[in-house]
Design a protein around this motif. Sequence first.
Motif, PDB file in Angstrom:
ATOM      1  N   PRO A   1      74.033  69.064  12.295  1.00 44.24           N
ATOM      2  CA  PRO A   1      75.160  68.604  11.474  1.00 44.24           C
ATOM      3  C   PRO A   1      75.128  67.092  11.280  1.00 44.24           C
ATOM      4  O   PRO A   1      74.844  66.333  12.204  1.00 44.24           O
ATOM      5  N   GLU A   2      75.415  66.655  10.073  1.00 41.99           N
ATOM      6  CA  GLU A   2      75.268  65.250   9.689  1.00 41.99           C
ATOM      7  C   GLU A   2      76.062  64.308  10.606  1.00 41.99           C
ATOM      8  O   GLU A   2      75.608  63.200  10.916  1.00 41.99           O
ATOM      9  N   LYS A   3      77.235  64.725  11.060  1.00 38.83           N
ATOM     10  CA  LYS A   3      78.089  63.838  11.865  1.00 38.83           C
ATOM     11  C   LYS A   3      77.450  63.435  13.187  1.00 38.83           C
ATOM     12  O   LYS A   3      77.889  62.477  13.828  1.00 38.83           O
ATOM     13  N   TYR A   4      76.401  64.151  13.615  1.00 35.89           N
ATOM     14  CA  TYR A   4      75.764  63.830  14.889  1.00 35.89           C
ATOM     15  C   TYR A   4      74.490  62.991  14.742  1.00 35.89           C
ATOM     16  O   TYR A   4      73.940  62.550  15.749  1.00 35.89           O
ATOM     17  N   HIS A   5      74.049  62.762  13.530  1.00 40.19           N
ATOM     18  CA  HIS A   5      72.812  62.001  13.341  1.00 40.19           C
ATOM     19  C   HIS A   5      72.947  60.563  13.823  1.00 40.19           C
ATOM     20  O   HIS A   5      71.976  59.963  14.296  1.00 40.19           O
ATOM     21  N   HIS A   6      74.153  59.995  13.731  1.00 39.78           N
ATOM     22  CA  HIS A   6      74.326  58.595  14.103  1.00 39.78           C
ATOM     23  C   HIS A   6      74.276  58.378  15.617  1.00 39.78           C
ATOM     24  O   HIS A   6      74.267  57.238  16.081  1.00 39.78           O
ATOM     25  N   PHE A   7      74.217  59.458  16.384  1.00 42.81           N
ATOM     26  CA  PHE A   7      74.103  59.308  17.835  1.00 42.81           C
ATOM     27  C   PHE A   7      72.761  58.707  18.235  1.00 42.81           C
ATOM     28  O   PHE A   7      72.614  58.209  19.350  1.00 42.81           O
ATOM     29  N   PHE A   8      71.776  58.781  17.329  1.00 43.52           N
ATOM     30  CA  PHE A   8      70.458  58.220  17.606  1.00 43.52           C
ATOM     31  C   PHE A   8      70.115  57.199  16.532  1.00 43.52           C
ATOM     32  O   PHE A   8      70.246  57.481  15.337  1.00 43.52           O
ATOM     33  N   SER A   9      69.673  56.030  16.965  1.00 42.75           N
ATOM     34  CA  SER A   9      69.228  55.006  16.015  1.00 42.75           C
ATOM     35  C   SER A   9      67.911  55.436  15.383  1.00 42.75           C
ATOM     36  O   SER A   9      67.236  56.344  15.898  1.00 42.75           O
ATOM     37  N   PRO A  10      67.510  54.806  14.275  1.00 49.51           N
ATOM     38  CA  PRO A  10      66.201  55.129  13.683  1.00 49.51           C
ATOM     39  C   PRO A  10      65.062  54.985  14.688  1.00 49.51           C
ATOM     40  O   PRO A  10      64.140  55.813  14.705  1.00 49.51           O
ATOM     41  N   LYS A  11      65.136  53.956  15.534  1.00 45.70           N
ATOM     42  CA  LYS A  11      64.086  53.771  16.541  1.00 45.70           C
ATOM     43  C   LYS A  11      64.101  54.909  17.550  1.00 45.70           C
ATOM     44  O   LYS A  11      63.039  55.436  17.927  1.00 45.70           O
ATOM     45  N   GLU A  12      65.292  55.316  17.976  1.00 45.74           N
ATOM     46  CA  GLU A  12      65.397  56.413  18.933  1.00 45.74           C
ATOM     47  C   GLU A  12      64.902  57.714  18.312  1.00 45.74           C
ATOM     48  O   GLU A  12      64.246  58.521  18.985  1.00 45.74           O
TER      49      GLU A  12
END
Length: 200
Positions: free
Chosen positions: A96-107
């Motif tokens: 789900p889109e709302k959880y994508h921000h839990f990881f940075s692009p680097k992570e």
Amino acid sequence: MKYRDWNEMQRKLEALYVLDNALTDPSEEYLRLIRKTEDGEKLHYRVDNGAGDSLSVIFTEKLVLVKGFAHESALNLFAKEQEEQSILNRIYAGLPEKYHHFFSPKEKRETTFFLWYDGELHQNSIAENDGGQWLLAYAFDSFEKFRDFAKDYYEQDFSESLLRKLYEEGGLSDKELEELIYGASSPSSQNNSSNVFPST
């Protein structure tokens, strides 16, 4: 806040955190095996074995997210000449889109396997490669595995009854914790850079 707990994984990671926190000198943070952060939205445990591999487990009210990075995996993008964004897109597809921000692009780039649990287990298989799913062994599925790893990793014997209580309850009183680690060798004698993994 009550977090979803996938088969008591949070309790098992908390037991490892309590033990590691007690045995790691604050002046030697680089020796820490597992870290914990909480911000009200999520509870995050991150295991770093010092050998280039890591496991992140995030507990939220609705789901559990598990991200692993095994540096020897064929899915290690840092080992490739050119980043393959399509692999990451496939690994995280369906989350789900709302959880994508839990990881940075680097992570996200530091991902060789990813799964999440919301009552059902979701994982996108990539080229028949588990991507280092063995890292889940750090959420020990039996007391015996937890005990054996603790004795080997910290190179000391523990009271089995107290260690079992820590594993089964995810914590100890201050007095019990002091008794468990009494006579512990200095954290500086740990070798976090060695290739020490829990048995699977």
